[in-house]
Motif scaffolding. Structure first.
Motif, PDB file in Angstrom:
ATOM      1  N   GLN A  17       0.841  -1.180   0.000  1.00 32.60           N
ATOM      2  CA  GLN A  17       0.000   0.000   0.000  1.00 32.60           C
ATOM      3  C   GLN A  17       0.881   1.238   0.000  1.00 32.60           C
ATOM      4  O   GLN A  17       1.937   1.257   0.633  1.00 32.60           O
ATOM      5  N   LYS A  18       0.421   2.243  -0.701  1.00 33.85           N
ATOM      6  CA  LYS A  18       1.145   3.506  -0.671  1.00 33.85           C
ATOM      7  C   LYS A  18       0.989   4.097   0.725  1.00 33.85           C
ATOM      8  O   LYS A  18      -0.073   3.986   1.333  1.00 33.85           O
ATOM      9  N   PRO A  19       2.041   4.729   1.228  1.00 39.60           N
ATOM     10  CA  PRO A  19       1.920   5.329   2.557  1.00 39.60           C
ATOM     11  C   PRO A  19       0.915   6.479   2.532  1.00 39.60           C
ATOM     12  O   PRO A  19       0.793   7.195   1.534  1.00 39.60           O
ATOM     13  N   PRO A  71       4.964  11.606   3.308  1.00 35.21           N
ATOM     14  CA  PRO A  71       4.614  10.529   4.231  1.00 35.21           C
ATOM     15  C   PRO A  71       4.747  11.045   5.672  1.00 35.21           C
ATOM     16  O   PRO A  71       5.494  11.998   5.932  1.00 35.21           O
ATOM     17  N   LYS A  72       4.050  10.412   6.601  1.00 32.88           N
ATOM     18  CA  LYS A  72       3.954  10.929   7.971  1.00 32.88           C
ATOM     19  C   LYS A  72       5.296  11.213   8.627  1.00 32.88           C
ATOM     20  O   LYS A  72       5.499  12.292   9.180  1.00 32.88           O
ATOM     21  N   ASP A  73       6.215  10.272   8.578  1.00 34.17           N
ATOM     22  CA  ASP A  73       7.492  10.467   9.272  1.00 34.17           C
ATOM     23  C   ASP A  73       8.292  11.626   8.683  1.00 34.17           C
ATOM     24  O   ASP A  73       8.918  12.391   9.410  1.00 34.17           O
ATOM     25  N   VAL A  74       8.244  11.781   7.372  1.00 35.18           N
ATOM     26  CA  VAL A  74       8.962  12.886   6.725  1.00 35.18           C
ATOM     27  C   VAL A  74       8.310  14.212   7.098  1.00 35.18           C
ATOM     28  O   VAL A  74       8.991  15.195   7.429  1.00 35.18           O
ATOM     29  N   ALA A  75       6.986  14.259   7.055  1.00 38.04           N
ATOM     30  CA  ALA A  75       6.261  15.493   7.392  1.00 38.04           C
ATOM     31  C   ALA A  75       6.564  15.925   8.826  1.00 38.04           C
ATOM     32  O   ALA A  75       6.844  17.108   9.083  1.00 38.04           O
ATOM     33  N   LEU A  93       7.680  30.492  15.424  1.00 37.88           N
ATOM     34  CA  LEU A  93       7.106  29.966  14.188  1.00 37.88           C
ATOM     35  C   LEU A  93       6.592  28.548  14.412  1.00 37.88           C
ATOM     36  O   LEU A  93       7.272  27.739  15.036  1.00 37.88           O
ATOM     37  N   GLN A  94       5.392  28.267  13.929  1.00 37.21           N
ATOM     38  CA  GLN A  94       4.774  26.957  14.147  1.00 37.21           C
ATOM     39  C   GLN A  94       4.317  26.311  12.845  1.00 37.21           C
ATOM     40  O   GLN A  94       3.858  26.991  11.922  1.00 37.21           O
ATOM     41  N   PHE A  95       4.444  25.010  12.819  1.00 37.64           N
ATOM     42  CA  PHE A  95       3.943  24.165  11.729  1.00 37.64           C
ATOM     43  C   PHE A  95       3.153  23.046  12.377  1.00 37.64           C
ATOM     44  O   PHE A  95       3.468  22.609  13.485  1.00 37.64           O
ATOM     45  N   THR A  96       2.127  22.569  11.688  1.00 34.11           N
ATOM     46  CA  THR A  96       1.400  21.398  12.151  1.00 34.11           C
ATOM     47  C   THR A  96       1.412  20.350  11.035  1.00 34.11           C
ATOM     48  O   THR A  96       1.689  20.676   9.885  1.00 34.11           O
ATOM     49  N   VAL A  97       1.104  19.110  11.412  1.00 34.79           N
ATOM     50  CA  VAL A  97       1.037  18.019  10.460  1.00 34.79           C
ATOM     51  C   VAL A  97      -0.350  17.399  10.576  1.00 34.79           C
ATOM     52  O   VAL A  97      -0.787  17.051  11.679  1.00 34.79           O
ATOM     53  N   GLU A  98      -1.046  17.304   9.440  1.00 32.85           N
ATOM     54  CA  GLU A  98      -2.410  16.753   9.408  1.00 32.85           C
ATOM     55  C   GLU A  98      -2.535  15.754   8.271  1.00 32.85           C
ATOM     56  O   GLU A  98      -1.904  15.922   7.235  1.00 32.85           O
ATOM     57  N   PRO A  99      -3.380  14.738   8.452  1.00 33.09           N
ATOM     58  CA  PRO A  99      -3.606  13.797   7.345  1.00 33.09           C
ATOM     59  C   PRO A  99      -4.204  14.500   6.136  1.00 33.09           C
ATOM     60  O   PRO A  99      -4.982  15.444   6.289  1.00 33.09           O
ATOM     61  N   GLU A 100      -3.831  14.036   4.969  1.00 31.92           N
ATOM     62  CA  GLU A 100      -4.350  14.641   3.748  1.00 31.92           C
ATOM     63  C   GLU A 100      -5.774  14.173   3.508  1.00 31.92           C
ATOM     64  O   GLU A 100      -6.157  13.072   3.751  1.00 31.92           O
TER      65      GLU A 100
END
Length: 100
Positions: A17-19, A71-75, A93-100
């Motif tokens: 499966q694609k990540p 992919p999650k780990d890279v993000a 400065l802030q960044f967040t990570v969310e599922p696409e």
């Protein structure tokens, strides 16, 4: 007859499966200089200057902007490194990570 017993074999196919992909989102703040945001976007996310300025201005005007999708780990790694880079210079400065 032969002593060898031949049975039909069943082959299993392994499907990879694609990540799942995750968005890295830049959150605007009123303290981090625009030039620093552009510098971090070019250094960590490998955006060219024009792309980095568009992302920075979109976040400035709308409050948030998707920087890129990985992919999650890279993000998570890229977001953390970008936050740490700004933090070392004293900016929130802030960044967040969310599922696409």
């Amino acid at each position: 007859m032969s002593d060898i017993d031949i049975k039909p074999g069943v082959k299993q196919k392994t499907r990879l499966q694609k990540p799942k992909l995750y968005k890295v989102i830049l959150i605007n703040d009123d303290y981090t200089p625009r030039e620093l945001v552009v510098l971090i976007l070019t250094a960590e996310f490998r955006l060219d200057m024009a792309q980095a300025e568009v992302v920075m201005m979109t976040a400035h005007q709308k409050g948030v902007c998707v920087v890129s999708v990985y992919p999650k780990d890279v993000a998570e790694t890229k977001a953390t490194r970008a936050i740490d880079a700004a933090g070392k210079l004293g900016y929130p400065l802030q960044f967040t990570v969310e599922p696409e």
